[in-house]
Scaffold this motif. Structure first.
Motif, PDB file in Angstrom:
ATOM      1  N   PHE A   1      44.014  31.627  40.186  1.00 16.44           N
ATOM      2  CA  PHE A   1      42.901  32.448  39.703  1.00 16.44           C
ATOM      3  C   PHE A   1      42.040  31.673  38.715  1.00 16.44           C
ATOM      4  N   LEU A   2      42.676  30.967  37.779  1.00 19.67           N
ATOM      5  CA  LEU A   2      41.916  30.181  36.806  1.00 19.67           C
ATOM      6  C   LEU A   2      41.084  29.105  37.493  1.00 19.67           C
ATOM      7  N   ALA A   3      41.691  28.444  38.473  1.00 20.34           N
ATOM      8  CA  ALA A   3      40.967  27.384  39.176  1.00 20.34           C
ATOM      9  C   ALA A   3      39.754  27.931  39.913  1.00 20.34           C
ATOM     10  N   ALA A   4      39.880  29.166  40.424  1.00 17.15           N
ATOM     11  CA  ALA A   4      38.771  29.763  41.169  1.00 17.15           C
ATOM     12  C   ALA A   4      37.706  30.347  40.254  1.00 17.15           C
ATOM     13  N   ALA A   5      38.094  30.748  39.038  1.00 14.38           N
ATOM     14  CA  ALA A   5      37.164  31.456  38.158  1.00 14.38           C
ATOM     15  C   ALA A   5      36.467  30.557  37.148  1.00 14.38           C
ATOM     16  N   VAL A   6      37.117  29.470  36.731  1.00 13.66           N
ATOM     17  CA  VAL A   6      36.606  28.649  35.632  1.00 13.66           C
ATOM     18  C   VAL A   6      36.065  27.331  36.182  1.00 13.66           C
ATOM     19  N   ASN A   7      34.955  26.896  35.633  1.00 21.42           N
ATOM     20  CA  ASN A   7      34.370  25.617  36.027  1.00 21.42           C
ATOM     21  C   ASN A   7      35.203  24.451  35.502  1.00 21.42           C
TER      22      ASN A   7
ATOM     23  N   ARG B   1      37.358  38.925  43.486  1.00 23.12           N
ATOM     24  CA  ARG B   1      37.572  39.492  44.816  1.00 23.12           C
ATOM     25  C   ARG B   1      38.822  38.904  45.466  1.00 23.12           C
ATOM     26  N   GLN B   2      39.014  37.610  45.308  1.00 16.33           N
ATOM     27  CA  GLN B   2      40.133  36.930  45.946  1.00 16.33           C
ATOM     28  C   GLN B   2      41.467  37.270  45.286  1.00 16.33           C
ATOM     29  N   TYR B   3      41.454  37.429  43.967  1.00 15.90           N
ATOM     30  CA  TYR B   3      42.691  37.689  43.227  1.00 15.90           C
ATOM     31  C   TYR B   3      42.689  39.096  42.615  1.00 15.90           C
ATOM     32  N   GLY B   4      42.072  40.037  43.316  1.00 17.49           N
ATOM     33  CA  GLY B   4      42.003  41.407  42.809  1.00 17.49           C
ATOM     34  C   GLY B   4      43.363  42.039  42.608  1.00 17.49           C
ATOM     35  N   SER B   5      44.300  41.751  43.497  1.00 18.63           N
ATOM     36  CA  SER B   5      45.644  42.320  43.372  1.00 18.63           C
ATOM     37  C   SER B   5      46.332  41.833  42.100  1.00 18.63           C
ATOM     38  N   LEU B   6      46.180  40.549  41.793  1.00 21.16           N
ATOM     39  CA  LEU B   6      46.758  39.994  40.569  1.00 21.16           C
ATOM     40  C   LEU B   6      46.148  40.642  39.334  1.00 21.16           C
ATOM     41  N   LEU B   7      44.830  40.769  39.307  1.00 27.98           N
ATOM     42  CA  LEU B   7      44.162  41.341  38.138  1.00 27.98           C
ATOM     43  C   LEU B   7      44.549  42.800  37.941  1.00 27.98           C
ATOM     44  N   ARG B   8      44.678  43.549  39.031  1.00 23.45           N
ATOM     45  CA  ARG B   8      45.107  44.949  38.914  1.00 23.45           C
ATOM     46  C   ARG B   8      46.521  45.033  38.351  1.00 23.45           C
TER      47      ARG B   8
END
Length: 234
Positions: free
Chosen positions: A152-158, A177-184
């Motif tokens: 998630f960090l790799a996908a969200a942070v530059n 969107r990709q890691y919505g299950s994790l965030l929930r």
């Protein structure tokens, strides 16, 4: 048989202790009645010391109070009503002052998760992750893998964020969107963790509210008995 009943009691008690949290008592502590009751200290003198209002709670014909030698007087009913609202108002004020910080966003899990997904930034999720890894998980929702979090960090942070050599490789909306299950799962874990904190304050709120509701019901129950007895004695 006794052991079985005792075991059932212990199981239910442990379940009650585990789930004893603020969100389960919001209707009692923050419903429309406790909210309105906060105004009572400002208008209470008009209730207790107004003869015209006292006359409104007399039921001589309906309940045959002129023939009854027991029960509450009109002044007693007003006093019950007044102190009931005072206690309900105090419970609501204490609820607002002492509730967990997560309940400032929402008072139930569904709304908290929905609003968290809309408003929370990456910094807030990093704080939740740090709490879970430092204090351990509170629910099964905190049992996610570090590899999920790293993805998630790799996908969200530059890459190189905060430096001159930053590369625009992160996409916050796509990561959500990709890691919505994790965030929930993280939001559920966070809400449930703090929902069961400050239990002493919660208990005091419930005691105030319980006494307040009893004082509200007492005049109604007493009047119901009088009306019933008056109807059958005619």
């Amino acid at each position: 048989m006794r052991l079985s009943l005792w075991s059932q009691f212990l199981t239910r008690w442990q379940g009650f202790r585990y789930n004893y949290g603020w969100s389960r008592y919001v209707p009692l502590l923050d419903g429309w009645l406790p909210r309105c009751a906060m105004l009572v200290p400002f208008i209470g003198y008009a209730i207790l010391f107004n003869d015209s209002i006292a006359n409104l709670v007399q039921f001589e014909r309906l309940a045959g109070e002129h023939q009854s030698s027991w029960g509450l007087s009109s002044i007693d009913r007003l006093r019950c009503f007044y102190f009931a609202l005072i206690l309900l108002g105090a419970a609501n004020v204490l609820f607002r002052l002492r509730r967990p910080h997560t309940m400032w966003l929402a008072t139930n899990l569904r709304d908290y998760v929905a609003r968290g997904l809309d408003y929370f930034t990456i910094g807030y999720y990093m704080e939740i992750h740090g709490t879970v890894r430092h204090e351990g998980h509170h629910t099964r929702h905190g049992k996610y893998y570090d590899s999920e979090w790293d993805g998630f960090l790799a996908a969200a942070v530059n890459d190189g964020e905060g430096t001159e050599s930053v590369k625009r490789t992160g996409n916050w909306e796509e990561a959500k969107r990709q890691y919505g299950s994790l965030l929930r799962s993280m939001l559920i874990e966070n809400f449930e963790r703090f929902d069961v904190t400050k239990r002493v304050s919660l208990t005091i709120c419930l005691i105030f509210a319980f006494i307040g509701y009893v004082l509200l019901l007492l005049p109604s129950a007493e009047l119901f008995l009088k009306v019933t007895m008056s109807a059958f004695s005619m």
